[in-house]
Design an enzyme around this catalytic site. Structure first.
Site, mmCIF file in Angstrom:
data_model
loop_
_atom_site.group_PDB
_atom_site.id
_atom_site.type_symbol
_atom_site.label_atom_id
_atom_site.label_comp_id
_atom_site.label_asym_id
_atom_site.label_seq_id
_atom_site.Cartn_x
_atom_site.Cartn_y
_atom_site.Cartn_z
ATOM 1 N N LYS A 146 0.741 -1.086 -0.111
ATOM 2 C CA LYS A 146 -0.058 0.049 -0.232
ATOM 3 C C LYS A 146 0.932 1.069 0.189
ATOM 4 O O LYS A 146 2.187 1.119 0.397
ATOM 5 C CB LYS A 146 -0.712 0.056 1.241
ATOM 6 C CG LYS A 146 -0.506 -0.322 2.482
ATOM 7 C CD LYS A 146 0.895 0.515 2.980
ATOM 8 C CE LYS A 146 0.652 2.013 3.089
ATOM 9 N NZ LYS A 146 1.911 2.652 3.674
ATOM 10 N N TYR A 202 -4.190 4.385 6.240
ATOM 11 C CA TYR A 202 -4.684 3.272 7.412
ATOM 12 C C TYR A 202 -6.042 3.867 7.994
ATOM 13 O O TYR A 202 -6.900 2.846 8.105
ATOM 14 C CB TYR A 202 -3.761 3.164 8.453
ATOM 15 C CG TYR A 202 -2.543 2.329 7.958
ATOM 16 C CD1 TYR A 202 -2.296 0.826 7.850
ATOM 17 C CD2 TYR A 202 -1.290 2.905 7.492
ATOM 18 C CE1 TYR A 202 -1.319 0.209 7.559
ATOM 19 C CE2 TYR A 202 -0.337 2.236 6.980
ATOM 20 C CZ TYR A 202 -0.271 0.956 6.984
ATOM 21 O OH TYR A 202 0.788 0.140 6.565
#
Ligand code: NAD
Length: 427
Positions: free
Chosen positions: A173, A258
């Protein structure tokens, strides 16, 4: 005499448990010269798996299940592309806790570093390649998948190249630096019929999974709002994270992601709109290309409001609080590599109880990698496929636009589900 007493009390226990020495597992025995082991002592093999009866009292949580690692020859082999911190400090060591996965090749621009890493993980020198010769992985049948641990803007190129040589892709990510790159990655993997998974480790981490379970179960009533924070202090050292071309942004794609992703997996919904403010302290060269802070709000169809904050120049805080109709769930270190905790506050008669829930720790990198390996072995869709990353990429673009234009940005619904079936927690 003492032996007789031992033998007698042991026989008593066996009878009390409805067992006799004759009923012990066939063919199994203890070491000679000692009292005969009980079935509880010995355990058994059930359907190819070692099992042990529970020896704990009702009050205690049973141990197990026993790990069920695949033999090395049956594990999914990975080529690790990029030997930076995440690869060397977290992912490669996590293979030691994985049960279905093994590192079998390396791709790096630093021959000395690669040789040293290869030596430590038992990877032959013939399976160590430079970036230019990555296509040599095509001829290595041990390599079923690649793991991409490179700067964000390089994810697209290496995903497309891996797909073109028929390798499945586990990509770090944020998925990419732009929406267009992310969309190209999904299309390339679809075309090549390889699987693409984005390494959203928190979606494979036990405490975050427990938070999802609490929301779905309704045990604290409806979820009303979420506060998610991910801040850290970036040193004054030259690194790609300060380079917009390589990073695609600052705190938001690196760590704010996140918070964003958590609000989506917790609600199980997609935001209707986003509103954001961003700020960078002036005069600091670290923020000449990227943002330092972003505060953003997401509105979900169920009425949940999520407030998220991410900063690159504030003391480390990776916490999340979930507010329900009848309780609060606090998760300090929700997004950390280790050390997750969970506190649940709710009414207990005339008092308010704040209790800690403890869940067995699992290495989230290992559960994430094993999930992808299982998907490859069983031909299943990953829980966090490319579509999950693409949707976050679109939301991050909208967050930047909102901050720039000073107004909320409406979000279209994604064309289909962005997540695959729930991950098993590994065996
Ligand atoms: P890092 O700087 O430690 O490593 C980057 C690697 O890329 C290095 O080995 C470097 O040599 C290599 N590289 C190749 N070409 C490069 C170039 N042109 N410029 C800079 N480096 C180049 O970074 P990292 O922290 O390991 O992050 C790598 C990726 O992993 C990023 O996408 C990041 O977002 C992601 N990440 C994920 C987590 C997580 O918890 N899942 C944590 C940290 C980083």
């Amino acid at each position: 005499m003492a032996q007789d007493t031992d033998g007698a009390s042991r026989r008593g226990l066996l009878r009390a448990g409805g067992l006799t020495a004759a009923g012990l597992a066939l063919g199994a025995a203890g070491a000679p010269g000692y009292p005969t082991p009980t079935p509880t002592d010995l355990g058994a093999v059930t359907e190819g798996r070692v099992t042990f009866p529970n020896w704990r009292g009702e009050a205690d949580t049973p141990s197990g299940p026993t790990p069920n690692p695949l033999p090395p020859s049956e594990r999914v082999g990975y080529a690790i592309i990029g030997l930076g911190r995440i690869s060397v400090e977290e992912v490669l060591p996590a293979f030691g806790e994985a049960k279905q996965s093994k590192p079998v090749a390396l791709v790096s621009g630093s021959p000395e570093k690669a040789r040293e890493v290869a030596r430590r993980y038992g990877i032959p020198e013939s399976a160590v390649h430079s970036y230019e010769e990555m296509e040599k992985l095509r001829d290595n049948p041990e390599v079923k998948a690649v793991y991409i641990g490179l700067p964000n803007a390089m994810h697209r190129e290496y995903t497309v190249r891996a797909a073109a040589i028929g390798k499945h892709v586990l990509c770090e990510k944020p998925m990419a630096a732009t929406v267009e790159e992310a969309a190209e990655m999904v299309a390339a993997c679809e075309r090549a019929r390889v699987k693409l998974m984005i390494a959203y480790r928190c979606q494979y981490e036990p405490y975050n999974r427990e938070a999802i379970r609490i929301v779905r179960s309704g045990e604290l009533g409806k979820l009303r709002s979420i506060q998610a924070v991910n801040t850290q202090s970036q040193g004054q050292v030259a690194q790609w994270r300060f380079n917009h071309r390589l990073a695609g942004g600052g705190a938001l794609p690196d760590i704010g992601l996140y918070c964003l992703n958590a609000t989506r997996y917790l609600t199980g919904e997609e935001p209707m709109d986003v509103f954001a403010r961003s700020y960078s302290p002036p005069g600091d060269p670290r923020w000449s290309e990227i943002e330092e802070s972003v505060s953003f709000m997401l509105r979900y169809p169920s009425g949940v409001i999520a407030n998220c904050l991410t900063q690159y120049d504030a003391f480390n805080d990776k916490s999340m609080t979930l507010h329900f109709e009848r309780g609060t769930v606090e998760m300090p270190d929700a997004f950390s590599y280790v050390g997750q905790r969970m506190y649940v506050s709710q009414r207990a008669g005339s008092m308010t109880a704040r209790t800690e829930r403890t869940i067995e720790h699992k290495n989230q990198f290992a559960t994430e990698i094993d999930h992808f390996s299982e998907c490859i072995r069983m031909d299943r869709q990953p829980h966090t496929p490319g579509e999950e990353g693409l949707q976050d990429q679109k939301l991050m673009a909208a967050i930047y636009r909102s901050a720039q234009e000073g107004r909320p940005i409406e979000m279209p619904r994604p064309p289909g589900p962005t997540r695959g079936p729930d991950p098993s927690q590994g065996g």
